[in-house]
Design a protein around this motif. Structure first.
Motif, PDB file in Angstrom:
ATOM      1  N   ASN A 282      68.074 153.450 -38.432  1.00  0.00           N
ATOM      2  CA  ASN A 282      66.841 153.896 -37.776  1.00  0.00           C
ATOM      3  C   ASN A 282      65.654 153.085 -38.303  1.00  0.00           C
ATOM      4  O   ASN A 282      65.226 153.247 -39.450  1.00  0.00           O
ATOM      5  N   LEU A 283      65.106 152.206 -37.471  1.00  0.00           N
ATOM      6  CA  LEU A 283      64.036 151.302 -37.925  1.00  0.00           C
ATOM      7  C   LEU A 283      62.740 152.051 -38.209  1.00  0.00           C
ATOM      8  O   LEU A 283      61.960 151.655 -39.068  1.00  0.00           O
ATOM      9  N   GLN A 284      62.530 153.139 -37.461  1.00  0.00           N
ATOM     10  CA  GLN A 284      61.327 153.939 -37.673  1.00  0.00           C
ATOM     11  C   GLN A 284      61.327 154.499 -39.104  1.00  0.00           C
ATOM     12  O   GLN A 284      60.318 154.488 -39.787  1.00  0.00           O
TER      13      GLN A 284
ATOM     14  N   ALA B 244      63.577 148.350 -48.133  1.00  0.00           N
ATOM     15  CA  ALA B 244      63.797 148.347 -46.685  1.00  0.00           C
ATOM     16  C   ALA B 244      65.291 148.280 -46.369  1.00  0.00           C
ATOM     17  O   ALA B 244      65.790 149.006 -45.499  1.00  0.00           O
ATOM     18  N   LEU B 245      65.993 147.444 -47.118  1.00  0.00           N
ATOM     19  CA  LEU B 245      67.430 147.277 -46.866  1.00  0.00           C
ATOM     20  C   LEU B 245      68.205 148.569 -47.141  1.00  0.00           C
ATOM     21  O   LEU B 245      69.043 148.999 -46.333  1.00  0.00           O
ATOM     22  N   ILE B 246      67.883 149.190 -48.270  1.00  0.00           N
ATOM     23  CA  ILE B 246      68.589 150.428 -48.627  1.00  0.00           C
ATOM     24  C   ILE B 246      68.273 151.523 -47.597  1.00  0.00           C
ATOM     25  O   ILE B 246      69.154 152.278 -47.183  1.00  0.00           O
ATOM     26  N   MET B 247      66.996 151.576 -47.199  1.00  0.00           N
ATOM     27  CA  MET B 247      66.593 152.612 -46.245  1.00  0.00           C
ATOM     28  C   MET B 247      67.218 152.382 -44.872  1.00  0.00           C
ATOM     29  O   MET B 247      67.464 153.318 -44.129  1.00  0.00           O
ATOM     30  N   LEU B 248      67.485 151.129 -44.583  1.00  0.00           N
ATOM     31  CA  LEU B 248      68.127 150.817 -43.304  1.00  0.00           C
ATOM     32  C   LEU B 248      69.541 151.411 -43.280  1.00  0.00           C
ATOM     33  O   LEU B 248      69.978 151.994 -42.280  1.00  0.00           O
ATOM     34  N   VAL B 249      70.203 151.277 -44.439  1.00  0.00           N
ATOM     35  CA  VAL B 249      71.555 151.839 -44.539  1.00  0.00           C
ATOM     36  C   VAL B 249      71.487 153.365 -44.559  1.00  0.00           C
ATOM     37  O   VAL B 249      72.187 154.060 -43.811  1.00  0.00           O
ATOM     38  N   ALA B 250      70.595 153.892 -45.428  1.00  0.00           N
ATOM     39  CA  ALA B 250      70.487 155.344 -45.575  1.00  0.00           C
ATOM     40  C   ALA B 250      70.039 155.989 -44.264  1.00  0.00           C
ATOM     41  O   ALA B 250      70.444 157.100 -43.934  1.00  0.00           O
ATOM     42  N   GLY B 251      69.199 155.308 -43.529  1.00  0.00           N
ATOM     43  CA  GLY B 251      68.668 155.859 -42.277  1.00  0.00           C
ATOM     44  C   GLY B 251      69.563 155.535 -41.078  1.00  0.00           C
ATOM     45  O   GLY B 251      69.135 155.679 -39.945  1.00  0.00           O
ATOM     46  N   ARG B 252      70.761 155.124 -41.343  1.00  0.00           N
ATOM     47  CA  ARG B 252      71.742 154.775 -40.314  1.00  0.00           C
ATOM     48  C   ARG B 252      71.145 153.873 -39.242  1.00  0.00           C
ATOM     49  O   ARG B 252      71.218 154.150 -38.043  1.00  0.00           O
TER      50      ARG B 252
END
Lengths: 338, 450
Positions: free
Chosen positions: A243-245, A233-241
């Motif tokens: 974007n919580l969705q 979740a943390l990495i995806m938060l960064v990668a997704g700029r």
């Protein structure tokens, strides 16, 4: 009073807790039932047939290989049943039965029994079974059907892209604002299971219920599932700029929950000590994210866990606890040696 | 436990990790200690302690009386042995102790009188040396189960500074209730013993540590700590968490003081002295009466025993006779254990004498004895979580089985106290304690060869 026969003697302790290997495996089987029911609801009764094939093949493989190697039988521990069920959970509902059976044989005979049976395999048998099938039959392994499609026609007729492939599109295109359009199922559908996925992955809620059951029964510790999912979740938060969705889709989609709750927590192939569990789970999270974002394939849970499985002995070596009362300086010195 | 009991009672100074939640089964807690009538004969083994054997000082045909010295050793780590009934020495024979050691033993036939030896009088104690000498004369060993000669423990080397006495009333083993009974019935002896030791050894603090499953003992001992003589407030009562093995020496010291005994060291190295509650109470009685250790209390319980009891028996009494005194067996016993079910020794028959360190006799029938099938290790890690000493028992077991002694050196196996927590919680029923013992002996052999 003099007793006429000699009593039983053995090393202490003379009382034992009621926990048994069979009981633990039974708990894992029970924990998988909600996800199995969800799979039947979404993909139809063929799911039961497929699961039966993998379980029966796994059990037979275990029986035959133990016999052939002249070792004591181990069917009673139910671990072969667990492996069979987990393998089925990793297959698409359309998987031909004979291919699924090959997966079971590979998992039990090659991965588990060749290395000494329960407790000795260094990678997760069901995951290797899945990967062998994925490499051998790539088309069959990616023949996803939309959840619920079996009501409308045969399962073989409608294929669909998984949300994972669509998520990759979002990331590579950088279209985070259009995520709602590109990824077909809504987040609610992801949670309940209305999307294309393999059997066991489909319903996030069912997996979480199973995970909670395992936690309450003391079968697994929360460290691995929470750290694994948390790091993704943390990495995806960064990668997704931010974007919580995007983060929510990454957590609910693909095999992450199945992997984090049922695969990465496998006793034999995960570290024993809490510190080791954290390192292992972060490794799983990082690898899963990297494969999902930059890999050739849309999903990376299986490969991430397998790679971390192989590293477990090394993780164990650096996280071995120090005996009670070891002075602090000595501890530091020993760690410095490494 | 009620709030009222808790007020003024210390909480543990540190959390003890590991251990297992064993069922307490304190069935005999409310049964006062009953004195068993003197037996017709006793068998007194020459080893009832850790240390050197004693040598008989009597011969066949000698008349002896209760409390008379009948065996002693000139070695330092040893404790003299006294006649426990009055009568005639019938034989100097041999006895196989529960742990398989064969030692000489003295058989005394009773004259039915239980006559006290005439020379017994309270020892004259004016200083530390007198005190330790008196304790030696009494034949006292640790009554909690280990049987370490008490005079050796009290004689703290000059280079070690001990400030705290920890009185062990944890009684964390299932079934056993003799320490609880001692606290309820002889609390003033405990008080007197505590002050004697505190004074002669010049200790600052005393912590009487009780598991919180014994609120009545906590209340009773609190009453003592609040007594007039505790003007400096040096004696305190602590409620420990009820979790096995809370009563193990290193765990107890950690909970009581927050100090950790390093591997290979003793509590004295970190300023602590740990004594069992019954041992302390005995010291007080001995200083008053001069009557040496000739009897002790033990819990007789287990699913096969007709009338579980706490009994006070003459040392050397036949174990079979003690079971008879407790109504015999209601079902056929499968296992008989001297000591608690977690660390006690299983014996092959009841034709054995009670010795100084026996604190319980348990008879379990086959149904109560939970049988688990031994299976392969699944690396679940329960043994690692359970180990209070921070070891990895399954790994040690694997090295021991594979004869990899060189790898055992870094596992810390030597600190294992064989508490049995690992084996208790093993789902595959692997006899881990046995493996730990194997590992220790293999490591010792390997080191000796180098």
């Amino acid at each position: 009073m003099v007793l006429d026969k000699k009593l039983t003697v053995s090393a202490s302790p003379h009382v034992r807790s009621s926990v048994t290997t069979t009981g633990i495996m039974l708990d894992v089987i029970i924990a998988m039932i909600p996800a199995l029911i969800a799979a039947v609801v979404f993909f139809g009764p063929r799911v039961l047939g497929l699961t039966a094939v993998t379980v029966i093949t796994a059990v037979l493989s275990e029986y035959v290989s133990r016999k052939a190697m002249k070792r004591h039988g181990t069917l009673g521990d139910l671990s072969a049943v667990v492996t069979g069920m987990l393998l089925a959970f990793n297959l698409p509902a359309t998987m031909p039965f004979w291919m699924a059976a090959i997966g079971s044989v590979v998992a039990i005979v090659v991965v588990k029994q060749f290395f000494g049976g329960i407790g000795m395999n260094y990678v997760n048998p069901a995951l290797i079974g899945r990967i062998v099938l994925f490499v051998s039959f790539p088309t069959a392994m990616t023949n996803w059907v939309a959840a619920g499609a079996w009501h409308k026609g045969g399962v073989d007729t409608i294929t669909t892209a998984t949300p994972m492939a669509q998520l990759k599109e979002v990331f590579t295109g950088g279209n985070f604002d259009k995520i709602g359009e590109i990824v077909e199922p809504g987040l609610g559908e992801m949670l309940m299971g209305k999307h294309g996925a393999s059997l066991g992955e489909v319903c996030a809620i069912a997996l979480i219920i199973g995970g909670l059951y395992l936690l309450i029964r003391g079968v697994i510790s929360p460290i691995i599932p929470l750290t694994y999912v948390g790091s993704v979740a943390l990495i995806m938060l960064v990668a997704g700029r931010g974007n919580l969705q995007f983060v929510a889709y990454q957590v609910l989609g693909g095999g992450l929950l199945l992997g984090a709750i049922f695969m990465a927590t496998d006793y034999t192939t995960s570290p024993v000590n809490p510190k080791g569990k954290v390192i292992f789970a972060i490794g799983c999270g990082v690898l899963t994210s990297v494969i999902r974002l930059y890999g050739n394939i849309p999903e990376g849970v299986s490969f991430a866990i397998i790679i971390m499985n192989i590293l477990v002995p090394h993780i164990e070596n650096i996280t071995t606890p120090k005996p009670f009362g070891t002075p602090k300086e000595e501890k530091a010195a020993k760690e410095g040696d490494k | 436990m009620s709030k009222k009991v808790l007020s003024g009672i210390l909480r543990p100074a540190a959390r003890v990790k590991g251990g297992v939640p064993v069922a307490h089964k304190k069935n005999t807690a409310e049964l006062p200690v009953e004195r068993m009538p003197a037996p017709e004969s006793v068998v007194i083994p020459m080893l009832q302690h850790i240390g050197a054997h004693c040598v008989p000082r009597v011969k066949r045909g000698d008349k002896v009386a209760v409390g008379q010295l009948i065996a002693d050793s000139d070695k330092y780590v040893s404790a003299p042995i006294h006649a426990t009934i009055s009568g005639t020495v019938n034989k100097i024979g041999e006895t196989v102790l529960p742990h398989g050691v064969i030692v000489p033993s003295i058989l005394i036939e009773s004259d039915g009188e239980m006559r006290l030896f005439e020379g017994l009088e309270p020892p004259k104690v004016n200083n530390k040396e007198d005190f330790i000498q008196a304790v030696r004369q009494s034949g006292l060993v640790g009554l909690g189960g280990a049987g370490f000669p008490t005079h050796v423990k009290l004689n703290i080397p000059a280079d070690k500074e001990v400030d705290t006495l920890v009185i062990n009333v944890a009684e964390c083993e299932p079934f056993i209730t003799v320490d609880y009974r001692e606290s309820m019935e002889n609390s003033w002896d405990i008080l007197s013993g505590v002050y004697t030791i505190k004074e002669f050894l010049g200790l600052k603090n005393v912590i009487i540590a009780v598991e919180d499953n014994k609120p009545d003992a906590l209340a009773e001992l609190k009453k003592i700590a609040d007594a007039q003589s505790n003007l400096d407030g040096g004696v305190k009562v602590m409620a420990l968490k009820s979790r096995y093995p809370q009563g193990a020496e290193k765990m107890l010291v950690l909970a009581a003081t927050g100090r950790k005994v390093p591997p290979g060291k003793l509590p004295a190295d970190i300023g602590c002295l740990v004594m069992n509650v019954a041992t302390v109470a005995f010291i007080a009685r001995y200083l008053k009466s001069g009557k040496p250790l000739v009897s002790r209390s033990l819990t007789v319980d287990g699913s096969a025993v007709a009338n579980p009891k706490n009994v006070r028996v003459a040392l050397g009494t036949n174990i079979g006779d003690i079971f008879d005194f407790c109504g015999g067996f209601k079902v056929e016993p499968y296992k008989i254990i001297t000591g608690g079910p977690m660390m006690g020794l299983a014996i092959i028959g009841t034709d054995l004498p009670v010795i100084k360190q026996n604190n319980a006799l348990l008879a379990l029938d086959q149904k109560a004895y939970k049988f688990k099938k031994e299976r392969d290790c699944i690396r679940c890690g329960r043994c690692v979580t359970a180990c209070p000493m921070g070891l990895m028992p399954a790994l040690i077991a694997r090295y021991a089985e594979a004869d990899e002694a060189h790898k055992l050196e870094h596992t810390g196996v030597t600190v294992c106290m064989e508490c049995g927590s690992c084996a208790y919680d093993c789902p595959s029923a692997i006899p881990l304690v046995q493996h730990m013992r194997l590992a220790k002996s293999k490591l010792a052999a390997y080191k000796a060869k180098q």
